[in-house]
Motif scaffolding. Structure first.
Motif, mmCIF file in Angstrom:
data_model
loop_
_atom_site.group_PDB
_atom_site.id
_atom_site.type_symbol
_atom_site.label_atom_id
_atom_site.label_comp_id
_atom_site.label_asym_id
_atom_site.label_seq_id
_atom_site.Cartn_x
_atom_site.Cartn_y
_atom_site.Cartn_z
ATOM 1 N N GLY A 80 17.817 -64.089 8.316
ATOM 2 C CA GLY A 80 17.120 -64.233 9.585
ATOM 3 C C GLY A 80 17.029 -62.902 10.294
ATOM 4 O O GLY A 80 17.882 -62.023 10.093
ATOM 5 N N TYR A 81 15.986 -62.718 11.094
ATOM 6 C CA TYR A 81 15.756 -61.470 11.810
ATOM 7 C C TYR A 81 15.377 -61.743 13.252
ATOM 8 O O TYR A 81 14.771 -62.768 13.574
ATOM 9 C CB TYR A 81 14.612 -60.676 11.171
ATOM 10 N N ALA A 82 15.715 -60.781 14.094
ATOM 11 C CA ALA A 82 15.185 -60.799 15.446
ATOM 12 C C ALA A 82 13.690 -60.500 15.375
ATOM 13 O O ALA A 82 13.230 -59.769 14.495
ATOM 14 C CB ALA A 82 15.899 -59.745 16.288
ATOM 15 N N ASP A 83 12.941 -61.069 16.302
ATOM 16 C CA ASP A 83 11.493 -60.870 16.292
ATOM 17 C C ASP A 83 11.124 -59.391 16.393
ATOM 18 O O ASP A 83 10.132 -58.952 15.812
ATOM 19 C CB ASP A 83 10.859 -61.634 17.456
ATOM 20 N N SER A 84 11.938 -58.628 17.091
ATOM 21 C CA SER A 84 11.626 -57.225 17.328
ATOM 22 C C SER A 84 11.700 -56.369 16.071
ATOM 23 O O SER A 84 11.168 -55.255 16.052
ATOM 24 C CB SER A 84 12.564 -56.651 18.394
ATOM 25 N N VAL A 85 12.348 -56.868 15.014
ATOM 26 C CA VAL A 85 12.507 -56.061 13.810
ATOM 27 C C VAL A 85 11.841 -56.685 12.588
ATOM 28 O O VAL A 85 11.824 -56.075 11.505
ATOM 29 C CB VAL A 85 13.997 -55.783 13.510
ATOM 30 N N LYS A 86 11.299 -57.884 12.730
ATOM 31 C CA LYS A 86 10.654 -58.548 11.595
ATOM 32 C C LYS A 86 9.541 -57.685 11.023
ATOM 33 O O LYS A 86 8.730 -57.128 11.764
ATOM 34 C CB LYS A 86 10.087 -59.895 12.028
ATOM 35 N N GLY A 87 9.534 -57.595 9.702
ATOM 36 C CA GLY A 87 8.507 -56.798 9.039
ATOM 37 C C GLY A 87 8.854 -55.328 8.919
ATOM 38 O O GLY A 87 8.181 -54.582 8.198
ATOM 39 N N ARG A 88 9.903 -54.885 9.616
ATOM 40 C CA ARG A 88 10.305 -53.479 9.558
ATOM 41 C C ARG A 88 11.697 -53.301 8.962
ATOM 42 O O ARG A 88 11.958 -52.310 8.287
ATOM 43 C CB ARG A 88 10.289 -52.861 10.954
ATOM 44 N N PHE A 89 12.578 -54.245 9.231
ATOM 45 C CA PHE A 89 13.958 -54.155 8.763
ATOM 46 C C PHE A 89 14.184 -55.170 7.645
ATOM 47 O O PHE A 89 13.614 -56.267 7.656
ATOM 48 C CB PHE A 89 14.939 -54.458 9.892
ATOM 49 N N THR A 90 15.065 -54.799 6.713
ATOM 50 C CA THR A 90 15.426 -55.690 5.621
ATOM 51 C C THR A 90 16.934 -55.686 5.440
ATOM 52 O O THR A 90 17.529 -54.615 5.254
ATOM 53 C CB THR A 90 14.759 -55.264 4.308
ATOM 54 N N ILE A 91 17.525 -56.863 5.491
ATOM 55 C CA ILE A 91 18.960 -56.987 5.256
ATOM 56 C C ILE A 91 19.177 -57.444 3.817
ATOM 57 O O ILE A 91 18.414 -58.239 3.273
ATOM 58 C CB ILE A 91 19.601 -57.972 6.259
ATOM 59 N N SER A 92 20.217 -56.903 3.200
ATOM 60 C CA SER A 92 20.546 -57.300 1.836
ATOM 61 C C SER A 92 22.049 -57.152 1.630
ATOM 62 O O SER A 92 22.734 -56.548 2.453
ATOM 63 C CB SER A 92 19.771 -56.457 0.828
ATOM 64 N N ARG A 93 22.510 -57.689 0.528
ATOM 65 C CA ARG A 93 23.945 -57.611 0.253
ATOM 66 C C ARG A 93 24.150 -57.328 -1.218
ATOM 67 O O ARG A 93 23.318 -57.695 -2.057
ATOM 68 C CB ARG A 93 24.641 -58.909 0.645
ATOM 69 N N ASP A 94 25.273 -56.690 -1.503
ATOM 70 C CA ASP A 94 25.694 -56.457 -2.879
ATOM 71 C C ASP A 94 27.108 -57.018 -2.972
ATOM 72 O O ASP A 94 28.070 -56.363 -2.570
ATOM 73 C CB ASP A 94 25.653 -54.970 -3.209
ATOM 74 N N ASN A 95 27.205 -58.233 -3.482
ATOM 75 C CA ASN A 95 28.506 -58.894 -3.523
ATOM 76 C C ASN A 95 29.517 -58.098 -4.357
ATOM 77 O O ASN A 95 30.696 -58.029 -4.017
ATOM 78 C CB ASN A 95 28.374 -60.304 -4.079
#
Length: 119
Positions: free
Chosen positions: A62-77
């Protein structure tokens, strides 16, 4: 510190940064489906605000509206690391960015990393 952020710095508007949050305290390895890994930020004189979220097990994002389309969160377990790729940065993104692990029984914060975007 159990959560250690890095990757902040000074960048011009339109530029990119990638933040990392490494778990050095075994938090991620004991996480379950109820655990979310979050990025928050706090700009000078403003309240801390939510930026992005990823579920550690299921990967729901999930993203805040202010960063949608610009920020990407990911994880490396395997690396016990969560990332925040930030593209097309603008001056309003200037803030201290915090990594957070939250579940019904835990609420753990990193020390923060400064991101400064110049015009």
């Amino acid at each position: 510190a159990q959560l250690v952020e890095s990757g902040g710095g000074l960048v011009q508007a339109g530029g990119s940064l990638r933040l990392s949050c490494v778990d050095s305290g075994g938090i991620f390895s004991t996480s379950n489906y109820a655990t979310n890994l979050n990025w928050f930020r706090q700009a000078p004189g403003k309240e801390r605000e939510f930026v992005a979220r990823i579920n550690w097990i299921g990967g729901t994002i999930g993203y805040a509206d202010s960063v949608k389309g610009r920020f990407t969160i990911s994880r490396d377990n395997a690396k016990n690391t969560v990332y925040l790729q930030m593209n097309n940065l603008n001056v309003e993104d200037t803030a201290v960015y915090y990594c957070n692990v939250r579940s019904p029984t835990r609420d753990i914060w990193g020390q923060g990393t400064q991101v400064t975007v110049s015009s």
